[in-house]
Design an enzyme around this catalytic site. Structure first.
Site, PDB file in Angstrom:
ATOM      1  N   TYR A   1      -7.626 -10.872  -0.166  1.00  0.00           N
ATOM      2  CA  TYR A   1      -8.087  -9.473  -0.232  1.00  0.00           C
ATOM      3  C   TYR A   1      -9.038  -9.257  -1.402  1.00  0.00           C
ATOM      4  O   TYR A   1      -8.858  -9.807  -2.483  1.00  0.00           O
ATOM      5  CB  TYR A   1      -6.873  -8.542  -0.392  1.00  0.00           C
ATOM      6  CG  TYR A   1      -7.260  -7.077  -0.443  1.00  0.00           C
ATOM      7  CD1 TYR A   1      -7.534  -6.375   0.731  1.00  0.00           C
ATOM      8  CD2 TYR A   1      -7.369  -6.409  -1.663  1.00  0.00           C
ATOM      9  CE1 TYR A   1      -7.913  -5.034   0.678  1.00  0.00           C
ATOM     10  CE2 TYR A   1      -7.739  -5.067  -1.718  1.00  0.00           C
ATOM     11  CZ  TYR A   1      -8.011  -4.388  -0.536  1.00  0.00           C
ATOM     12  OH  TYR A   1      -8.386  -3.073  -0.584  1.00  0.00           O
TER      13      TYR A   1
ATOM     14  N   ASP B   1     -11.372   5.661   4.687  1.00  0.00           N
ATOM     15  CA  ASP B   1     -12.462   5.133   3.868  1.00  0.00           C
ATOM     16  C   ASP B   1     -13.869   5.482   4.349  1.00  0.00           C
ATOM     17  O   ASP B   1     -14.677   5.982   3.589  1.00  0.00           O
ATOM     18  CB  ASP B   1     -12.373   3.606   3.791  1.00  0.00           C
ATOM     19  CG  ASP B   1     -10.994   3.099   3.413  1.00  0.00           C
ATOM     20  OD1 ASP B   1     -10.086   3.913   3.173  1.00  0.00           O
ATOM     21  OD2 ASP B   1     -10.830   1.865   3.355  1.00  0.00           O
TER      22      ASP B   1
ATOM     23  N   TYR C   1     -13.187   1.555  12.509  1.00  0.00           N
ATOM     24  CA  TYR C   1     -12.251   2.025  11.485  1.00  0.00           C
ATOM     25  C   TYR C   1     -12.058   3.535  11.552  1.00  0.00           C
ATOM     26  O   TYR C   1     -11.527   4.030  12.538  1.00  0.00           O
ATOM     27  CB  TYR C   1     -12.794   1.534  10.145  1.00  0.00           C
ATOM     28  CG  TYR C   1     -11.769   1.292   9.049  1.00  0.00           C
ATOM     29  CD1 TYR C   1     -10.532   0.734   9.304  1.00  0.00           C
ATOM     30  CD2 TYR C   1     -12.080   1.590   7.716  1.00  0.00           C
ATOM     31  CE1 TYR C   1      -9.626   0.495   8.268  1.00  0.00           C
ATOM     32  CE2 TYR C   1     -11.184   1.351   6.680  1.00  0.00           C
ATOM     33  CZ  TYR C   1      -9.953   0.813   6.966  1.00  0.00           C
ATOM     34  OH  TYR C   1      -9.063   0.582   5.939  1.00  0.00           O
TER      35      TYR C   1
ATOM     36  N   GLU D   1      -3.904  -2.091  14.345  1.00  0.00           N
ATOM     37  CA  GLU D   1      -4.089  -1.097  13.275  1.00  0.00           C
ATOM     38  C   GLU D   1      -4.601   0.228  13.857  1.00  0.00           C
ATOM     39  O   GLU D   1      -4.151   1.300  13.484  1.00  0.00           O
ATOM     40  CB  GLU D   1      -5.096  -1.676  12.271  1.00  0.00           C
ATOM     41  CG  GLU D   1      -5.308  -0.866  11.009  1.00  0.00           C
ATOM     42  CD  GLU D   1      -6.306  -1.539  10.064  1.00  0.00           C
ATOM     43  OE1 GLU D   1      -6.932  -2.558  10.457  1.00  0.00           O
ATOM     44  OE2 GLU D   1      -6.468  -1.044   8.943  1.00  0.00           O
TER      45      GLU D   1
ATOM     46  N   ASP E   1       1.058   3.497   3.443  1.00  0.00           N
ATOM     47  CA  ASP E   1       1.650   2.594   4.440  1.00  0.00           C
ATOM     48  C   ASP E   1       3.154   2.487   4.205  1.00  0.00           C
ATOM     49  O   ASP E   1       3.957   2.579   5.144  1.00  0.00           O
ATOM     50  CB  ASP E   1       1.048   1.188   4.339  1.00  0.00           C
ATOM     51  CG  ASP E   1      -0.387   1.119   4.815  1.00  0.00           C
ATOM     52  OD1 ASP E   1      -1.268   1.631   4.087  1.00  0.00           O
ATOM     53  OD2 ASP E   1      -0.649   0.563   5.896  1.00  0.00           O
TER      54      ASP E   1
ATOM     55  N   GLN F   1      -3.330   7.586  -3.231  1.00  0.00           N
ATOM     56  CA  GLN F   1      -3.564   7.690  -1.786  1.00  0.00           C
ATOM     57  C   GLN F   1      -2.798   8.933  -1.320  1.00  0.00           C
ATOM     58  O   GLN F   1      -1.928   9.417  -2.045  1.00  0.00           O
ATOM     59  CB  GLN F   1      -3.011   6.428  -1.093  1.00  0.00           C
ATOM     60  CG  GLN F   1      -3.915   5.875  -0.035  1.00  0.00           C
ATOM     61  CD  GLN F   1      -3.505   4.505   0.455  1.00  0.00           C
ATOM     62  OE1 GLN F   1      -2.394   4.044   0.232  1.00  0.00           O
ATOM     63  NE2 GLN F   1      -4.411   3.862   1.160  1.00  0.00           N
TER      64      GLN F   1
ATOM     65  N   TRP G   1       0.856  -1.200   0.000  1.00  0.00           N
ATOM     66  CA  TRP G   1       0.000   0.000   0.000  1.00  0.00           C
ATOM     67  C   TRP G   1       0.882   1.236   0.000  1.00  0.00           C
ATOM     68  O   TRP G   1       1.926   1.272   0.670  1.00  0.00           O
ATOM     69  CB  TRP G   1      -0.906   0.013   1.230  1.00  0.00           C
ATOM     70  CG  TRP G   1      -2.305  -0.430   0.962  1.00  0.00           C
ATOM     71  CD1 TRP G   1      -3.388   0.391   0.779  1.00  0.00           C
ATOM     72  CD2 TRP G   1      -2.800  -1.766   0.825  1.00  0.00           C
ATOM     73  NE1 TRP G   1      -4.515  -0.366   0.536  1.00  0.00           N
ATOM     74  CE2 TRP G   1      -4.181  -1.687   0.553  1.00  0.00           C
ATOM     75  CE3 TRP G   1      -2.209  -3.022   0.881  1.00  0.00           C
ATOM     76  CZ2 TRP G   1      -4.980  -2.810   0.363  1.00  0.00           C
ATOM     77  CZ3 TRP G   1      -2.999  -4.144   0.688  1.00  0.00           C
ATOM     78  CH2 TRP G   1      -4.356  -4.034   0.432  1.00  0.00           C
TER      79      TRP G   1
ATOM     80  N   GLY H   1      -7.689   7.415   2.151  1.00  0.00           N
ATOM     81  CA  GLY H   1      -7.167   6.483   3.148  1.00  0.00           C
ATOM     82  C   GLY H   1      -8.081   6.385   4.361  1.00  0.00           C
ATOM     83  O   GLY H   1      -7.888   5.529   5.211  1.00  0.00           O
TER      84      GLY H   1
HETATM   85  C1  DGY Z   1      -9.327  -1.426   2.428  1.00  0.00           C
HETATM   86  O1  DGY Z   1      -9.454  -2.320   1.601  1.00  0.00           O
HETATM   87  O2  DGY Z   1      -9.808  -1.445   3.568  1.00  0.00           O
HETATM   88  C2  DGY Z   1      -8.443  -0.306   2.127  1.00  0.00           C
HETATM   89  O3  DGY Z   1      -8.568   0.748   3.021  1.00  0.00           O
HETATM   90  C3  DGY Z   1      -8.545   0.149   0.706  1.00  0.00           C
HETATM   91  O4  DGY Z   1      -7.328   0.725   0.423  1.00  0.00           O
END
Ligand code: DGY
Length: 426
Positions: free
Chosen positions: A84, A167, A352, A396, A39, A105, A36, A165
């Site tokens: 993913y 979201d 989040y 996180e 990141d 990003q 990413w 970033g």
């Molecule tokens: C996710 O998939 O959660 C990310 O934030 C997308 O970059």
């Protein structure tokens, strides 16, 4: 869980090593199994505390995936993984030299490169590697201006919440609600196999995220068409503040590796951006507010992104921003800095970007307040962040009520930020 700085240092380094896939670092082994963009910029700074060469390599690998037009994608799919969604096939970009997503990003890279250069213990290596990276960084900043501010108004436009970033920030709720939920791509919530659903974005948000991906793919990722046709268009304070900081760091690099004309170009862009960012400060709210560019209205939801101009070096409202942080703290929500105003619209302390504390945001704010002369707030933020990580683990994000760890575990940028903070703590 760690109980002493020595153990935390060893644990942080072990996380970076465990998440190293050979030249790039995944944010977290299964939740985010690729490279990413932002990141990696932060992780490079963490690597540099123990291996400068590996720090440079992190940035070099990321920029190996830079598009010919200068865009640096938010994800590089160096190697396949079924963990993913959405993977390279959904983006329709699997045939690129480095398969990638099609959106950017927030650009932290120039800031990371300047920091690694100025703190280098191996200055000759640093100079050579930074000099080689400089033209790519310049190309990336030119892309932001050309693709996202073609009328040169100063602020860049964001077309997808993933680009910010942040979201599922409550700041996007109204603007995102305009995006249809229909998608041509079946949604597979692979994230929920790794993290509780109460800590992640909701399904309706994912449907809208993927609707936008479908639309942009149908526009062949052409920046002009995306800008004209996206139903989601916002001026995000976070992205613009991080870009302004990056422009100022790029200017420092241009003075060593670039031409006078490039320096003047960067300076002009920064001045335009700084003036436009100032226009986002709300005196009544005491914080910067983003702008919904479709409705042509301010976004009246206060989030931690609205504090980030201090990281860019904008000091005019340092006092008001410090007060805002203080006003968000209480006996019920003691840990700084929640990602949205406690009690404000959409605040959710475990979900989040709707409330949890993010260590790297705290680091950015600590940097900004230290530079603005508020050493007390800078050390409060730095110490609280380190303590949260040392007692809660390398998660996180963290619950601002009790500092419990949330989201992905053994998280690379949390490890990196701990290492970076440790450099400046006694
Ligand atoms: C996710 O998939 O959660 C990310 O934030 C997308 O970059």
């Amino acid at each position: 869980m760690t109980d002493a700085p020595g153990a935390a240092r060893a644990a942080a380094r072990a996380i970076l090593r465990a998440n190293d896939r050979g030249g790039y670092t995944v944010p977290s082994a299964r939740l985010y199994p690729f490279q990413w963009n932002w990141d990696s910029a932060l992780v490079a700074m963490g690597w540099a505390t123990c291996s400068e060469s590996r720090g440079w390599q992190e940035v070099e690998t990321l920029l190996a995936g830079q598009w010919d037009d200068g865009m640096v994608p938010h994800i590089l799919f160096h190697a396949p993984s079924g963990d993913y969604f959405p993977g390279p096939a959904v983006w329709g970009l699997a045939r690129l030299r480095v398969p990638s997503s099609g959106i950017p990003q927030p650009p932290v890279l120039a800031t990371a490169v300047r920091r690694m250069l100025e703190r280098a213990r191996a200055p000759e290596q640093a100079k050579a590697r930074a000099a080689a990276l400089y033209p790519k960084l310049l190309g990336n900043h030119r892309w932001w201006a050309r693709a996202r501010d073609p009328e040169r108004r100063g602020l860049v436009t964001t077309l997808h919440p993933w680009e910010t970033g942040m979201d599922n920030s409550p700041a996007w709720d109204i603007a995102l609600a305009r995006v249809p939920r229909e998608t041509g791509t079946p949604i597979v919530r692979r994230d929920l196999a790794h993290v509780e659903s109460a800590m992640r974005p909701a399904l309706a948000e994912y449907e809208r995220y993927i609707h936008l991906v479908d639309l942009f793919r149908s526009l062949a990722w052409e920046p002009g068409r995306m800008l004209r046709q996206s139903p989601f268009r916002v001026a995000d304070v976070g992205t613009n503040a991080i870009l302004l900081r990056a422009e100022r760091d790029l200017l420092a690099l241009a003075r060593r590796f670039g031409t006078a004309a490039e320096g003047a170009e960067i300076d002009a862009r920064s001045a335009r951006l700084a003036a436009a960012l100032e226009g986002l400060f709300s005196a009544t709210e005491g914080i910067y507010l983003g702008r919904d560019q479709v409705a042509d209205r301010p976004i009246t939801v206060a989030t931690s992104a609205g504090l980030l101009p201090i990281f860019a070096g904008e000091r005019a409202h340092a006092g008001a921003l410090a007060e805002r942080i203080e006003s968000w703290r209480s006996a019920a929500v003691p840990w700084p800095v929640p990602s949205s105003a406690p009690g404000g619209p959409g605040f959710d302390p475990r979900r989040y970007w709707r409330g949890p504390v993010w260590p790297f945001v705290n680091w950015m704010l600590a940097q900004g307040f230290a530079a603005a002369g508020n050493a007390a707030l800078a050390s409060l933020l730095g110490n609280a962040t380190a303590r949260m990580i040392e007692t809660g683990g390398f998660y996180e994000y963290f619950d601002p009520r009790d500092a419990s760890g949330l989201g992905g575990e053994n998280f690379s940028w949390t490890a990196a930020i701990w290492l970076v903070l440790a450099e400046s703590r006694p």
